[in-house]
Write a protein that holds these residues in place. Structure first.
Motif, PDB file in Angstrom:
ATOM      1  N   PHE A  31       0.846  -1.189   0.000  1.00  0.00           N
ATOM      2  CA  PHE A  31       0.000   0.000   0.000  1.00  0.00           C
ATOM      3  C   PHE A  31       0.886   1.246   0.000  1.00  0.00           C
ATOM      4  N   ALA A  32       0.780   2.026  -1.047  1.00  0.00           N
ATOM      5  CA  ALA A  32       1.686   3.159  -1.253  1.00  0.00           C
ATOM      6  C   ALA A  32       1.273   4.431  -0.519  1.00  0.00           C
ATOM      7  N   THR A  33       0.019   4.544  -0.132  1.00  0.00           N
ATOM      8  CA  THR A  33      -0.449   5.774   0.524  1.00  0.00           C
ATOM      9  C   THR A  33      -1.511   5.452   1.575  1.00  0.00           C
ATOM     10  N   LEU A  34      -1.136   4.687   2.562  1.00  0.00           N
ATOM     11  CA  LEU A  34      -2.075   4.301   3.618  1.00  0.00           C
ATOM     12  C   LEU A  34      -2.342   5.486   4.553  1.00  0.00           C
ATOM     13  N   LYS A  35      -3.603   5.642   4.942  1.00  0.00           N
ATOM     14  CA  LYS A  35      -3.988   6.729   5.844  1.00  0.00           C
ATOM     15  C   LYS A  35      -4.272   6.169   7.230  1.00  0.00           C
TER      16      LYS A  35
ATOM     17  N   GLN B 201      -5.146  -1.260  13.331  1.00  0.00           N
ATOM     18  CA  GLN B 201      -6.479  -1.724  12.943  1.00  0.00           C
ATOM     19  C   GLN B 201      -6.609  -1.782  11.428  1.00  0.00           C
ATOM     20  N   GLU B 202      -6.120  -0.751  10.748  1.00  0.00           N
ATOM     21  CA  GLU B 202      -6.178  -0.715   9.284  1.00  0.00           C
ATOM     22  C   GLU B 202      -5.355  -1.860   8.683  1.00  0.00           C
ATOM     23  N   LEU B 203      -4.169  -2.084   9.217  1.00  0.00           N
ATOM     24  CA  LEU B 203      -3.339  -3.193   8.734  1.00  0.00           C
ATOM     25  C   LEU B 203      -4.011  -4.536   9.001  1.00  0.00           C
ATOM     26  N   SER B 204      -4.643  -4.670  10.164  1.00  0.00           N
ATOM     27  CA  SER B 204      -5.356  -5.906  10.504  1.00  0.00           C
ATOM     28  C   SER B 204      -6.512  -6.157   9.539  1.00  0.00           C
ATOM     29  N   ASP B 205      -7.254  -5.105   9.227  1.00  0.00           N
ATOM     30  CA  ASP B 205      -8.368  -5.234   8.286  1.00  0.00           C
ATOM     31  C   ASP B 205      -7.872  -5.680   6.909  1.00  0.00           C
ATOM     32  N   ARG B 206      -6.794  -5.077   6.457  1.00  0.00           N
ATOM     33  CA  ARG B 206      -6.244  -5.434   5.145  1.00  0.00           C
ATOM     34  C   ARG B 206      -5.661  -6.844   5.151  1.00  0.00           C
ATOM     35  N   ALA B 207      -5.000  -7.212   6.236  1.00  0.00           N
ATOM     36  CA  ALA B 207      -4.453  -8.567   6.352  1.00  0.00           C
ATOM     37  C   ALA B 207      -5.585  -9.596   6.370  1.00  0.00           C
TER      38      ALA B 207
ATOM     39  N   ILE C  32       3.822 -17.859   6.904  1.00  0.00           N
ATOM     40  CA  ILE C  32       4.111 -16.455   7.176  1.00  0.00           C
ATOM     41  C   ILE C  32       3.679 -15.601   5.980  1.00  0.00           C
ATOM     42  N   PHE C  33       3.036 -14.476   6.276  1.00  0.00           N
ATOM     43  CA  PHE C  33       2.692 -13.531   5.218  1.00  0.00           C
ATOM     44  C   PHE C  33       2.852 -12.117   5.758  1.00  0.00           C
ATOM     45  N   GLY C  34       2.930 -11.172   4.843  1.00  0.00           N
ATOM     46  CA  GLY C  34       3.148  -9.807   5.267  1.00  0.00           C
ATOM     47  C   GLY C  34       2.407  -8.785   4.435  1.00  0.00           C
ATOM     48  N   ILE C  35       2.491  -7.556   4.924  1.00  0.00           N
ATOM     49  CA  ILE C  35       1.938  -6.385   4.252  1.00  0.00           C
ATOM     50  C   ILE C  35       2.982  -5.282   4.391  1.00  0.00           C
ATOM     51  N   PHE C  36       3.184  -4.529   3.323  1.00  0.00           N
ATOM     52  CA  PHE C  36       4.068  -3.371   3.398  1.00  0.00           C
ATOM     53  C   PHE C  36       3.237  -2.124   3.128  1.00  0.00           C
ATOM     54  N   ALA C  37       3.412  -1.112   3.959  1.00  0.00           N
ATOM     55  CA  ALA C  37       2.663   0.136   3.781  1.00  0.00           C
ATOM     56  C   ALA C  37       3.563   1.350   3.950  1.00  0.00           C
TER      57      ALA C  37
ATOM     58  N   ASP D 224       2.595  -0.012  -7.924  1.00  0.00           N
ATOM     59  CA  ASP D 224       3.398  -0.955  -8.709  1.00  0.00           C
ATOM     60  C   ASP D 224       4.886  -0.663  -8.587  1.00  0.00           C
ATOM     61  N   ALA D 225       5.248   0.603  -8.600  1.00  0.00           N
ATOM     62  CA  ALA D 225       6.655   0.980  -8.464  1.00  0.00           C
ATOM     63  C   ALA D 225       7.181   0.597  -7.085  1.00  0.00           C
ATOM     64  N   LEU D 226       6.357   0.747  -6.072  1.00  0.00           N
ATOM     65  CA  LEU D 226       6.759   0.394  -4.714  1.00  0.00           C
ATOM     66  C   LEU D 226       7.006  -1.110  -4.599  1.00  0.00           C
ATOM     67  N   TYR D 227       6.093  -1.906  -5.117  1.00  0.00           N
ATOM     68  CA  TYR D 227       6.303  -3.361  -5.075  1.00  0.00           C
ATOM     69  C   TYR D 227       7.554  -3.742  -5.863  1.00  0.00           C
ATOM     70  N   SER D 228       7.755  -3.124  -7.003  1.00  0.00           N
ATOM     71  CA  SER D 228       8.928  -3.396  -7.828  1.00  0.00           C
ATOM     72  C   SER D 228      10.221  -3.090  -7.068  1.00  0.00           C
ATOM     73  N   LEU D 229      10.249  -1.984  -6.335  1.00  0.00           N
ATOM     74  CA  LEU D 229      11.420  -1.634  -5.528  1.00  0.00           C
ATOM     75  C   LEU D 229      11.715  -2.715  -4.495  1.00  0.00           C
ATOM     76  N   ILE D 230      10.675  -3.153  -3.821  1.00  0.00           N
ATOM     77  CA  ILE D 230      10.848  -4.183  -2.794  1.00  0.00           C
ATOM     78  C   ILE D 230      11.323  -5.481  -3.440  1.00  0.00           C
ATOM     79  N   ALA D 231      10.735  -5.846  -4.554  1.00  0.00           N
ATOM     80  CA  ALA D 231      11.101  -7.082  -5.254  1.00  0.00           C
ATOM     81  C   ALA D 231      12.545  -7.045  -5.723  1.00  0.00           C
ATOM     82  N   GLN D 232      12.975  -5.920  -6.279  1.00  0.00           N
ATOM     83  CA  GLN D 232      14.338  -5.802  -6.783  1.00  0.00           C
ATOM     84  C   GLN D 232      15.374  -5.843  -5.676  1.00  0.00           C
ATOM     85  N   ARG D 233      15.041  -5.324  -4.514  1.00  0.00           N
ATOM     86  CA  ARG D 233      16.011  -5.213  -3.434  1.00  0.00           C
ATOM     87  C   ARG D 233      15.847  -6.272  -2.350  1.00  0.00           C
ATOM     88  N   SER D 234      14.860  -7.130  -2.504  1.00  0.00           N
ATOM     89  CA  SER D 234      14.601  -8.165  -1.518  1.00  0.00           C
ATOM     90  C   SER D 234      15.707  -9.208  -1.560  1.00  0.00           C
ATOM     91  N   LYS D 235      16.376  -9.380  -0.454  1.00  0.00           N
ATOM     92  CA  LYS D 235      17.471 -10.351  -0.348  1.00  0.00           C
ATOM     93  C   LYS D 235      16.932 -11.678   0.160  1.00  0.00           C
TER      94      LYS D 235
END
Length: 154
Positions: A13-17, A26-32, A75-80, A139-150
């Motif tokens: 999520f690139a612009t979470l409020k 709570q917002e992360l829990s709802d999305r998860a 295991i699963f995750g969310i990035f915001a 999409d750009a945010l996910y791409s950044l994480i994917a490219q740099r994920s070790k």
């Protein structure tokens, strides 16, 4: 395994409020819950339980809230990236604007710790963090994480 094995493109999520730590969790829990089919309340309770032990705000505007649930299969995750930083009671007192949520099975043991370490390692890269903070496109945010994920050993 890589962090991108733990998060899917729809879990970024690139612009979470959110305006408070509790509202953010709570917002992360709802999305998860929507992504996993797990009850949002159980996720939220697990995150709150962990936060009572000490803040998962690791400093420099970054938090890695996490919890374990019996119903989770893997295991699963969310990035915001937050629109505006929130007070997260972080170790350095700085408000948080980048959050990597991890939910793990109760039986995950060392795998959970390895996933946490991998997320923290990725978010310690100042160049990557600056680029993430400047990115508003999902999409750009996910791409950044994917490219740099070790890879990490699971």
């Amino acid at each position: 395994m890589r962090l991108t094995d733990l998060i899917s493109p729809d879990a970024v999520f690139a612009t979470l409020k959110a305006s408070t730590k509790k509202q953010l969790l709570q917002e992360l829990s709802d999305r998860a819950a929507k992504l996993s089919g797990l009850p949002a309340r159980e996720i939220f309770d697990a995150l709150l339980h962990r936060e009572r032990l000490g803040s998962t705000g690791i400093g420099e505007g970054i938090a890695i809230p996490h919890g374990k649930l019996g119903k989770v299969k893997s295991i699963f995750g969310i990035f915001a990236r937050l629109e505006r930083p929130v007070d997260f009671e972080a170790l350095d007192g700085a408000p948080v604007d980048l959050v990597f949520l991890l939910i793990a099975p109760e039986s995950s043991g060392a795998d959970h710790l390895k996933a946490l370490a991998c997320a923290a390692r990725m978010l310690r890269d100042p160049g990557l963090v600056a680029t993430i903070r400047a990115t508003r496109d999902h999409d750009a945010l996910y791409s950044l994480i994917a490219q740099r994920s070790k890879p990490y050993a699971a």
